[in-house]
Design a protein around this motif. Structure first.
Motif, PDB file in Angstrom:
ATOM      1  N   LEU A 119       0.796  -1.318  -0.001  1.00  0.00           N
ATOM      2  CA  LEU A 119       0.042   0.033  -0.011  1.00  0.00           C
ATOM      3  C   LEU A 119       1.038   1.468   0.072  1.00  0.00           C
ATOM      4  CD1 LEU A 119      -2.848  -0.997   2.363  1.00  0.00           C
ATOM      5  CD2 LEU A 119      -3.112  -0.525   0.043  1.00  0.00           C
ATOM      6  N   ASP A 120       1.999   1.419   0.505  1.00  0.00           N
ATOM      7  CA  ASP A 120       2.879   2.311   0.777  1.00  0.00           C
ATOM      8  C   ASP A 120       4.635   2.055   0.569  1.00  0.00           C
ATOM      9  OD1 ASP A 120       4.219   4.843   0.937  1.00  0.00           O
ATOM     10  OD2 ASP A 120       3.378   5.243   2.917  1.00  0.00           O
ATOM     11  N   PRO A 121       5.087   1.640  -0.583  1.00  0.00           N
ATOM     12  CA  PRO A 121       6.189   0.872  -0.528  1.00  0.00           C
ATOM     13  C   PRO A 121       7.251   1.779  -0.223  1.00  0.00           C
ATOM     14  CG  PRO A 121       5.348   1.528  -2.683  1.00  0.00           C
ATOM     15  CD  PRO A 121       4.322   1.704  -1.774  1.00  0.00           C
ATOM     16  N   ASP A 122       7.057   3.318  -0.126  1.00  0.00           N
ATOM     17  CA  ASP A 122       8.209   4.279   0.266  1.00  0.00           C
ATOM     18  C   ASP A 122       8.228   4.379   1.742  1.00  0.00           C
ATOM     19  OD1 ASP A 122       8.569   4.598  -2.515  1.00  0.00           O
ATOM     20  OD2 ASP A 122       7.114   6.269  -2.523  1.00  0.00           O
ATOM     21  N   TRP A 123       7.195   3.828   2.522  1.00  0.00           N
ATOM     22  CA  TRP A 123       7.277   4.043   3.950  1.00  0.00           C
ATOM     23  C   TRP A 123       8.044   2.511   4.620  1.00  0.00           C
ATOM     24  CZ3 TRP A 123       5.413   1.798   8.667  1.00  0.00           C
ATOM     25  CH2 TRP A 123       5.524   2.682   9.791  1.00  0.00           C
ATOM     26  N   HIS A 124       9.326   2.555   5.055  1.00  0.00           N
ATOM     27  CA  HIS A 124      10.173   1.371   5.564  1.00  0.00           C
ATOM     28  C   HIS A 124      10.009   1.294   7.062  1.00  0.00           C
ATOM     29  CE1 HIS A 124      11.291   1.412   1.612  1.00  0.00           C
ATOM     30  NE2 HIS A 124      11.774   2.450   1.552  1.00  0.00           N
ATOM     31  N   PRO A 125       9.269   0.233   7.618  1.00  0.00           N
ATOM     32  CA  PRO A 125       9.120  -0.189   8.909  1.00  0.00           C
ATOM     33  C   PRO A 125      10.290  -0.914   9.527  1.00  0.00           C
ATOM     34  CG  PRO A 125       7.860  -1.619   7.735  1.00  0.00           C
ATOM     35  CD  PRO A 125       8.457  -0.762   6.637  1.00  0.00           C
ATOM     36  N   ASP A 126      10.330  -0.413  10.837  1.00  0.00           N
ATOM     37  CA  ASP A 126      11.660  -1.217  11.755  1.00  0.00           C
ATOM     38  C   ASP A 126      11.074  -2.647  11.999  1.00  0.00           C
ATOM     39  OD1 ASP A 126      13.805   0.662  11.697  1.00  0.00           O
ATOM     40  OD2 ASP A 126      12.028   1.731  12.916  1.00  0.00           O
ATOM     41  N   VAL A 127       9.538  -2.722  12.227  1.00  0.00           N
ATOM     42  CA  VAL A 127       9.119  -4.062  12.492  1.00  0.00           C
ATOM     43  C   VAL A 127       7.483  -4.131  11.994  1.00  0.00           C
ATOM     44  CG1 VAL A 127       8.507  -3.060  14.950  1.00  0.00           C
ATOM     45  CG2 VAL A 127       8.448  -5.582  14.698  1.00  0.00           C
ATOM     46  N   ALA A 128       7.425  -5.364  11.781  1.00  0.00           N
ATOM     47  CA  ALA A 128       5.794  -5.455  11.420  1.00  0.00           C
ATOM     48  C   ALA A 128       5.192  -6.266  12.195  1.00  0.00           C
ATOM     49  CB  ALA A 128       5.854  -5.924   9.987  1.00  0.00           C
ATOM     50  N   VAL A 129       3.865  -6.059  12.756  1.00  0.00           N
ATOM     51  CA  VAL A 129       3.336  -6.532  13.648  1.00  0.00           C
ATOM     52  C   VAL A 129       2.020  -7.353  12.731  1.00  0.00           C
ATOM     53  CG1 VAL A 129       1.907  -6.740  15.782  1.00  0.00           C
ATOM     54  CG2 VAL A 129       3.941  -5.353  15.577  1.00  0.00           C
ATOM     55  N   ILE A 130       1.747  -8.569  12.725  1.00  0.00           N
ATOM     56  CA  ILE A 130       0.698  -9.227  11.981  1.00  0.00           C
ATOM     57  C   ILE A 130      -0.067 -10.255  12.667  1.00  0.00           C
ATOM     58  CG2 ILE A 130       0.266 -10.871  10.178  1.00  0.00           C
ATOM     59  CD1 ILE A 130       3.302 -10.299   8.984  1.00  0.00           C
ATOM     60  N   VAL A 131      -1.454  -9.894  12.848  1.00  0.00           N
ATOM     61  CA  VAL A 131      -2.435 -10.710  13.335  1.00  0.00           C
ATOM     62  C   VAL A 131      -3.170 -11.280  12.266  1.00  0.00           C
ATOM     63  CG1 VAL A 131      -4.042 -10.881  15.060  1.00  0.00           C
ATOM     64  CG2 VAL A 131      -2.361  -9.371  15.533  1.00  0.00           C
ATOM     65  N   VAL A 132      -3.199 -12.456  12.023  1.00  0.00           N
ATOM     66  CA  VAL A 132      -4.199 -12.938  10.991  1.00  0.00           C
ATOM     67  C   VAL A 132      -4.339 -14.665  11.021  1.00  0.00           C
ATOM     68  CG1 VAL A 132      -2.178 -13.697   9.392  1.00  0.00           C
ATOM     69  CG2 VAL A 132      -4.253 -12.954   8.389  1.00  0.00           C
ATOM     70  N   GLY A 133      -5.269 -15.125  10.579  1.00  0.00           N
ATOM     71  CA  GLY A 133      -5.684 -16.600  10.570  1.00  0.00           C
ATOM     72  C   GLY A 133      -7.148 -16.868  10.720  1.00  0.00           C
ATOM     73  N   THR A 134      -8.003 -16.143  11.604  1.00  0.00           N
ATOM     74  CA  THR A 134      -9.451 -16.491  11.776  1.00  0.00           C
ATOM     75  C   THR A 134     -10.113 -16.420  10.600  1.00  0.00           C
ATOM     76  OG1 THR A 134      -9.240 -15.134  14.020  1.00  0.00           O
ATOM     77  CG2 THR A 134     -11.469 -15.598  12.744  1.00  0.00           C
ATOM     78  N   ASN A 135      -9.947 -15.725   9.553  1.00  0.00           N
ATOM     79  CA  ASN A 135     -10.760 -15.725   8.116  1.00  0.00           C
ATOM     80  C   ASN A 135     -10.095 -16.897   7.440  1.00  0.00           C
ATOM     81  OD1 ASN A 135     -12.472 -13.552   8.735  1.00  0.00           O
ATOM     82  ND2 ASN A 135     -10.764 -12.167   8.436  1.00  0.00           N
TER      83      ASN A 135
END
Length: 308
Positions: A119-135
């Motif tokens: 969605l925003d390839p120019d914004w570079h994070p230090d850490v990504a937090v992912i919560v997924v799986g229920t769907n």
């Protein structure tokens, strides 16, 4: 000989009919549960922004990805979302400003994560937090396929020098609108997915945190405060409980990177990734971190202890 073949065929047809009837019943249960839970594209006010802007450290960028649990479905204030709680909590622990960007989407599956990253390839994070799986569970995506896609996402983020912390699929076996036997099936599938997610994440270089506590014993004991109005998604208190087990993993990951430390424990302190995944499923709140051991197939396990 013809007669036994006819009996076998009749048995097979009867078995198939029974199996088809069972799956038809499960589908009917799923439809009723979905109607009871309801669906919406509504999301809380955006939590994106800078937290702790008066703190002295270097700004830490946090990217939040995933589904409605990552969005904070059901809450009405930006500061009550998981992203905002992560921003505030991490700024306090790290004594540094934290810039948060949440790209999670209500209803998202693991297959949607790559699109959220882009969605925003120019914004570079230090850490990504992912919560997924229920769907993935409710849309009958196999645990193998879901975990494989998650591993690809983690590898991409790690390759871009972004730490990754994944909250694994919560135990769906205690969701009120889901009745038996669908509830038992949901529990088995969600736990199987959480186990495979842990293995995929750790082998790809990320950290996993078991979120079974979201809908596990704590939620069973305190349904009145831990679930939201739809009895499926967490309440504000429930989201806070989720964040409370994510913050230590995020902090540990960032501090390890800052100090450039590898795991220094003795070999007997390590377990296989598969064994670590099994432990994490049985003990909600458990953090599993990768280790640069032989073949990269080992992990260190930090179990969360419940308050007495």
């Amino acid at each position: 000989m013809p007669r036994p073949r006819r009996i076998a065929a009749a048995t097979l047809i009867g078995g198939s009919a029974t199996l088809s009837g069972f799956y038809g019943f499960l589908i009917g249960e799923a439809i009723l549960a979905r109607r009871a839970i309801g669906t919406t594209d509504d999301r809380p006010p955006s939590p994106d922004g800078l937290y702790g802007d008066d703190l002295p450290g270097r700004t830490i960028r946090v990217l939040v990805l995933g589904d409605s649990a990552a969005v904070g479905y059901g809450v009405t204030r930006a500061d009550a979302t998981p992203s905002a709680m992560i921003g505030v909590g991490l700024a306090h622990v790290m004594d540094a400003p934290v810039e948060v960007q949440c790209r999670a989407i209500v209803g998202a599956q693991t297959s949607d994560l790559m699109g959220q990253i882009d969605l925003d390839p120019d914004w570079h994070p230090d850490v990504a937090v992912i919560v997924v799986g229920t769907n993935d569970v409710t849309h009958r995506v196999t645990p193998q396929a879901s975990a494989r896609m998650l591993g690809q996402v983690v590898r991409r983020l790690i390759a871009e020098d972004c730490d990754v912390v994944v909250g694994t699929c919560p135990d769906l076996g205690t969701v009120q609108p889901i009745h038996q036997p669908l509830r038992a099936v949901a529990r088995r599938l969600s736990r199987a997915l959480a186990r495979r997610q842990t293995i995929a994440v750790v082998e790809a270089g990320g950290r996993s945190v078991s979120l079974g506590d979201l809908l596990g014993l704590l939620f069973t004991e305190r349904r009145d405060v831990m679930f939201g109005a739809d009895h499926f998604h967490p309440s504000e208190t429930g989201y806070a409980n989720m964040v409370s087990v994510l913050i230590p993993a995020i902090t540990a990951s960032l501090r390890q990177k800052q100090r450039e430390l590898a795991y220094t424990g003795r070999p007997q302190d390590l377990v296989s990734v598969a064994d670590a995944a099994a432990v994490s499923v049985e003990h909600p709140g458990t953090q599993v971190a990768p280790d640069a051991g032989p073949g990269g197939r080992f992990a260190s396990v930090l179990r969360r202890r419940r308050a007495s």
